[in-house]
Write a protein that holds these residues in place. Sequence first.
Motif, PDB file in Angstrom:
ATOM      1  N   ASN A 124      59.976  68.266  44.943  1.00 49.77           N
ATOM      2  CA  ASN A 124      60.763  68.531  43.736  1.00 49.77           C
ATOM      3  C   ASN A 124      60.749  67.279  42.872  1.00 49.77           C
ATOM      4  OD1 ASN A 124      61.425  71.113  44.537  1.00 49.77           O
ATOM      5  ND2 ASN A 124      63.376  70.519  45.428  1.00 49.77           N
ATOM      6  N   VAL A 125      60.201  67.421  41.670  1.00 50.52           N
ATOM      7  CA  VAL A 125      59.989  66.277  40.787  1.00 50.52           C
ATOM      8  C   VAL A 125      60.816  66.439  39.513  1.00 50.52           C
ATOM      9  CG1 VAL A 125      58.267  64.972  39.463  1.00 50.52           C
ATOM     10  CG2 VAL A 125      57.634  65.998  41.671  1.00 50.52           C
ATOM     11  N   MET A 126      61.519  65.381  39.141  1.00 53.22           N
ATOM     12  CA  MET A 126      62.223  65.324  37.867  1.00 53.22           C
ATOM     13  C   MET A 126      61.431  64.390  36.963  1.00 53.22           C
ATOM     14  SD  MET A 126      66.150  64.247  36.864  1.00 53.22           S
ATOM     15  CE  MET A 126      66.200  62.954  38.062  1.00 53.22           C
ATOM     16  N   CYS A 127      61.161  64.842  35.740  1.00 55.76           N
ATOM     17  CA  CYS A 127      60.408  64.048  34.772  1.00 55.76           C
ATOM     18  C   CYS A 127      61.364  63.597  33.674  1.00 55.76           C
ATOM     19  CB  CYS A 127      59.281  64.892  34.198  1.00 55.76           C
ATOM     20  SG  CYS A 127      58.325  64.058  32.925  1.00 55.76           S
ATOM     21  N   ILE A 128      61.370  62.303  33.386  1.00 58.06           N
ATOM     22  CA  ILE A 128      62.271  61.738  32.389  1.00 58.06           C
ATOM     23  C   ILE A 128      61.470  60.970  31.343  1.00 58.06           C
ATOM     24  CG2 ILE A 128      64.291  60.281  31.988  1.00 58.06           C
ATOM     25  CD1 ILE A 128      64.901  60.465  34.996  1.00 58.06           C
ATOM     26  N   THR A 129      61.819  61.185  30.080  1.00 56.62           N
ATOM     27  CA  THR A 129      61.294  60.371  28.987  1.00 56.62           C
ATOM     28  C   THR A 129      62.483  59.795  28.221  1.00 56.62           C
ATOM     29  OG1 THR A 129      61.222  62.124  27.315  1.00 56.62           O
ATOM     30  CG2 THR A 129      59.278  61.881  28.729  1.00 56.62           C
ATOM     31  N   SER A 130      62.218  58.781  27.427  1.00 54.38           N
ATOM     32  CA  SER A 130      63.309  58.162  26.666  1.00 54.38           C
ATOM     33  C   SER A 130      63.441  58.729  25.263  1.00 54.38           C
ATOM     34  CB  SER A 130      63.096  56.639  26.585  1.00 54.38           C
ATOM     35  OG  SER A 130      61.904  56.365  25.865  1.00 54.38           O
ATOM     36  N   ASN A 131      62.526  59.640  24.881  1.00 49.89           N
ATOM     37  CA  ASN A 131      62.579  60.174  23.511  1.00 49.89           C
ATOM     38  C   ASN A 131      61.886  61.528  23.432  1.00 49.89           C
ATOM     39  OD1 ASN A 131      59.649  59.730  22.842  1.00 49.89           O
ATOM     40  ND2 ASN A 131      60.249  57.609  23.243  1.00 49.89           N
ATOM     41  N   PHE A 132      62.120  62.224  22.328  1.00 54.08           N
ATOM     42  CA  PHE A 132      61.543  63.551  22.125  1.00 54.08           C
ATOM     43  C   PHE A 132      60.028  63.514  21.947  1.00 54.08           C
ATOM     44  CE2 PHE A 132      65.939  64.618  21.066  1.00 54.08           C
ATOM     45  CZ  PHE A 132      66.078  65.823  21.731  1.00 54.08           C
ATOM     46  N   GLN A 133      59.506  62.467  21.345  1.00 53.30           N
ATOM     47  CA  GLN A 133      58.065  62.389  21.120  1.00 53.30           C
ATOM     48  C   GLN A 133      57.300  62.366  22.447  1.00 53.30           C
ATOM     49  OE1 GLN A 133      60.281  60.247  19.504  1.00 53.30           O
ATOM     50  NE2 GLN A 133      60.258  61.445  17.629  1.00 53.30           N
ATOM     51  N   ASP A 134      57.775  61.558  23.384  1.00 48.70           N
ATOM     52  CA  ASP A 134      57.116  61.505  24.691  1.00 48.70           C
ATOM     53  C   ASP A 134      57.290  62.827  25.445  1.00 48.70           C
ATOM     54  OD1 ASP A 134      56.388  58.933  24.039  1.00 48.70           O
ATOM     55  OD2 ASP A 134      57.705  57.963  25.509  1.00 48.70           O
ATOM     56  N   MET A 135      58.474  63.431  25.348  1.00 52.51           N
ATOM     57  CA  MET A 135      58.684  64.709  26.024  1.00 52.51           C
ATOM     58  C   MET A 135      57.813  65.796  25.408  1.00 52.51           C
ATOM     59  SD  MET A 135      59.983  66.325  28.549  1.00 52.51           S
ATOM     60  CE  MET A 135      61.234  65.220  29.207  1.00 52.51           C
ATOM     61  N   ASP A 136      57.534  65.701  24.127  1.00 53.51           N
ATOM     62  CA  ASP A 136      56.655  66.680  23.495  1.00 53.51           C
ATOM     63  C   ASP A 136      55.260  66.619  24.120  1.00 53.51           C
ATOM     64  OD1 ASP A 136      56.393  68.775  21.552  1.00 53.51           O
ATOM     65  OD2 ASP A 136      55.205  67.401  20.325  1.00 53.51           O
ATOM     66  N   ARG A 137      54.811  65.426  24.453  1.00 53.80           N
ATOM     67  CA  ARG A 137      53.516  65.282  25.132  1.00 53.80           C
ATOM     68  C   ARG A 137      53.561  65.924  26.517  1.00 53.80           C
ATOM     69  NH1 ARG A 137      50.550  60.557  23.399  1.00 53.80           N
ATOM     70  NH2 ARG A 137      49.032  61.083  25.011  1.00 53.80           N
ATOM     71  N   VAL A 138      54.687  65.778  27.183  1.00 56.21           N
ATOM     72  CA  VAL A 138      54.869  66.401  28.498  1.00 56.21           C
ATOM     73  C   VAL A 138      54.803  67.924  28.362  1.00 56.21           C
ATOM     74  CG1 VAL A 138      56.562  66.812  30.345  1.00 56.21           C
ATOM     75  CG2 VAL A 138      56.185  64.476  29.486  1.00 56.21           C
TER      76      VAL A 138
END
Length: 161
Positions: free
Chosen positions: A77-91
Amino acid sequence: MIVLLRVDDRLLHGQVAKTWTKKYSVDEILIVSDEVVDDEFSKMTLCLAKPSNVKLRFVGLDKVKEELLESESSEKNVMCITSNFQDMDRVICVLPQTRYVNVGGLRNCQSGENIQITPTVFVTPKDVAIIKKWDENGIQIGIRQIPGEKDIWMDEVLFDD
């Protein structure tokens, strides 16, 4: 498999380490950040916040696709965290099946363009464009610091008249 996507400018801290990892039985946290992947001090500091039974990995945006696909096919079970919306958009581009993103804290960066959503979440016009795209693609965005809170739905706050 990836069990939670989270946007939080602090990345990993007590609330994430204690409550979110427990709620989702997280085995591994994947932090996606070009800034952190090359910063040994930041990585060391973030490692101090993680629970001892949870693995912590760092990945830059150039390798995010392969890391996410590996995590998605894993039995962990993996949780993915980014610090901003731009990086999460890439995810999310790598994980088009995404239907929910959790937002923790996004502090005011004093740019003058920020829109305050809650006392702990500020967004920029660029963020709003990404949020609108996600909303149009059926992705719900819930603002919630800890699992016990009720989500504040981003689309209701930003787009309802």
